[in-house]
Write a protein that holds these residues in place. Structure first.
Motif, PDB file in Angstrom:
ATOM      1  N   PRO A   1      -8.332  15.243 -62.829  1.00 35.65           N
ATOM      2  CA  PRO A   1      -8.945  14.001 -62.406  1.00 35.65           C
ATOM      3  C   PRO A   1      -8.007  12.814 -62.640  1.00 35.65           C
ATOM      4  O   PRO A   1      -7.302  12.768 -63.623  1.00 35.65           O
ATOM      5  CB  PRO A   1     -10.188  13.876 -63.259  1.00 35.65           C
ATOM      6  N   LEU A   2      -8.033  11.896 -61.725  1.00 31.81           N
ATOM      7  CA  LEU A   2      -7.202  10.708 -61.845  1.00 31.81           C
ATOM      8  C   LEU A   2      -7.838   9.684 -62.770  1.00 31.81           C
ATOM      9  O   LEU A   2      -9.052   9.532 -62.793  1.00 31.81           O
ATOM     10  CB  LEU A   2      -7.024  10.055 -60.472  1.00 31.81           C
ATOM     11  N   ALA A   3      -7.008   8.985 -63.519  1.00 31.03           N
ATOM     12  CA  ALA A   3      -7.505   7.868 -64.317  1.00 31.03           C
ATOM     13  C   ALA A   3      -7.963   6.777 -63.363  1.00 31.03           C
ATOM     14  O   ALA A   3      -7.409   6.606 -62.285  1.00 31.03           O
ATOM     15  CB  ALA A   3      -6.401   7.360 -65.220  1.00 31.03           C
ATOM     16  N   VAL A   4      -8.957   6.033 -63.725  1.00 30.84           N
ATOM     17  CA  VAL A   4      -9.560   5.054 -62.829  1.00 30.84           C
ATOM     18  C   VAL A   4      -8.939   3.661 -62.998  1.00 30.84           C
ATOM     19  O   VAL A   4      -9.304   2.741 -62.309  1.00 30.84           O
ATOM     20  CB  VAL A   4     -11.087   4.980 -63.071  1.00 30.84           C
ATOM     21  N   TYR A   5      -8.000   3.522 -63.892  1.00 32.97           N
ATOM     22  CA  TYR A   5      -7.405   2.230 -64.202  1.00 32.97           C
ATOM     23  C   TYR A   5      -6.835   1.538 -62.963  1.00 32.97           C
ATOM     24  O   TYR A   5      -5.854   1.980 -62.392  1.00 32.97           O
ATOM     25  CB  TYR A   5      -6.310   2.411 -65.244  1.00 32.97           C
ATOM     26  N   CYS A   6      -7.467   0.500 -62.494  1.00 34.10           N
ATOM     27  CA  CYS A   6      -7.008  -0.367 -61.404  1.00 34.10           C
ATOM     28  C   CYS A   6      -6.849   0.331 -60.051  1.00 34.10           C
ATOM     29  O   CYS A   6      -6.213  -0.210 -59.149  1.00 34.10           O
ATOM     30  CB  CYS A   6      -5.702  -1.060 -61.763  1.00 34.10           C
ATOM     31  N   LEU A   7      -7.380   1.521 -59.869  1.00 33.87           N
ATOM     32  CA  LEU A   7      -7.210   2.215 -58.592  1.00 33.87           C
ATOM     33  C   LEU A   7      -7.776   1.417 -57.424  1.00 33.87           C
ATOM     34  O   LEU A   7      -7.237   1.477 -56.323  1.00 33.87           O
ATOM     35  CB  LEU A   7      -7.859   3.609 -58.636  1.00 33.87           C
ATOM     36  N   ASP A   8      -8.821   0.650 -57.659  1.00 34.30           N
ATOM     37  CA  ASP A   8      -9.416  -0.151 -56.592  1.00 34.30           C
ATOM     38  C   ASP A   8      -8.509  -1.287 -56.148  1.00 34.30           C
ATOM     39  O   ASP A   8      -8.712  -1.860 -55.077  1.00 34.30           O
ATOM     40  CB  ASP A   8     -10.766  -0.731 -57.041  1.00 34.30           C
ATOM     41  N   GLU A   9      -7.509  -1.616 -56.935  1.00 32.92           N
ATOM     42  CA  GLU A   9      -6.592  -2.718 -56.608  1.00 32.92           C
ATOM     43  C   GLU A   9      -5.372  -2.250 -55.816  1.00 32.92           C
ATOM     44  O   GLU A   9      -4.573  -3.064 -55.375  1.00 32.92           O
ATOM     45  CB  GLU A   9      -6.128  -3.418 -57.886  1.00 32.92           C
ATOM     46  N   ILE A  10      -5.194  -0.938 -55.633  1.00 32.58           N
ATOM     47  CA  ILE A  10      -4.026  -0.403 -54.927  1.00 32.58           C
ATOM     48  C   ILE A  10      -4.272  -0.437 -53.424  1.00 32.58           C
ATOM     49  O   ILE A  10      -5.286   0.039 -52.929  1.00 32.58           O
ATOM     50  CB  ILE A  10      -3.718   1.034 -55.385  1.00 32.58           C
ATOM     51  N   THR A  11      -3.299  -1.012 -52.694  1.00 33.24           N
ATOM     52  CA  THR A  11      -3.345  -1.048 -51.229  1.00 33.24           C
ATOM     53  C   THR A  11      -1.992  -0.581 -50.693  1.00 33.24           C
ATOM     54  O   THR A  11      -1.025  -0.445 -51.447  1.00 33.24           O
ATOM     55  CB  THR A  11      -3.646  -2.468 -50.706  1.00 33.24           C
ATOM     56  N   ASN A  12      -1.926  -0.344 -49.402  1.00 30.73           N
ATOM     57  CA  ASN A  12      -0.680   0.068 -48.725  1.00 30.73           C
ATOM     58  C   ASN A  12      -0.022   1.253 -49.427  1.00 30.73           C
ATOM     59  O   ASN A  12       1.186   1.317 -49.582  1.00 30.73           O
ATOM     60  CB  ASN A  12       0.307  -1.096 -48.642  1.00 30.73           C
ATOM     61  N   TYR A  13      -0.831   2.225 -49.834  1.00 29.79           N
ATOM     62  CA  TYR A  13      -0.353   3.375 -50.602  1.00 29.79           C
ATOM     63  C   TYR A  13       0.301   4.404 -49.690  1.00 29.79           C
ATOM     64  O   TYR A  13      -0.256   4.771 -48.647  1.00 29.79           O
ATOM     65  CB  TYR A  13      -1.531   4.012 -51.335  1.00 29.79           C
TER      66      TYR A  13
END
Length: 73
Positions: free
Chosen positions: A1-13
């Protein structure tokens, strides 16, 4: 499982994996996608692969690179 730290803030991945000849063996534009060691629905051979991830977080563009050695029994 991925850590949830700031994942919602990542764009243009963008995430890429290349073999030793520079052929792209995996790509994804979703943070949740992980390379499973296959290429064209077959097990990729034992070797060292290079990965590159590009993304934007909090308005800052990031590029990270590394390598991983895939071992098979």
């Amino acid at each position: 499982p991925l850590a949830v730290y700031c994942l919602d803030e990542i764009t243009n991945y963008e995430f890429f994996v290349y073999n030793r000849w520079g052929q792209k063996v995996f790509e994804s534009n979703r943070v949740a996608d992980e390379w499973d060691g296959t290429h064209v629905d077959e097990k990729a051979p034992t070797e060292t692969y290079v990965w590159v991830v590009k993304y934007t977080i909090f308005g800052i563009e990031k590029v990270k690179k590394g390598s991983v050695t895939l071992l098979r029994p």
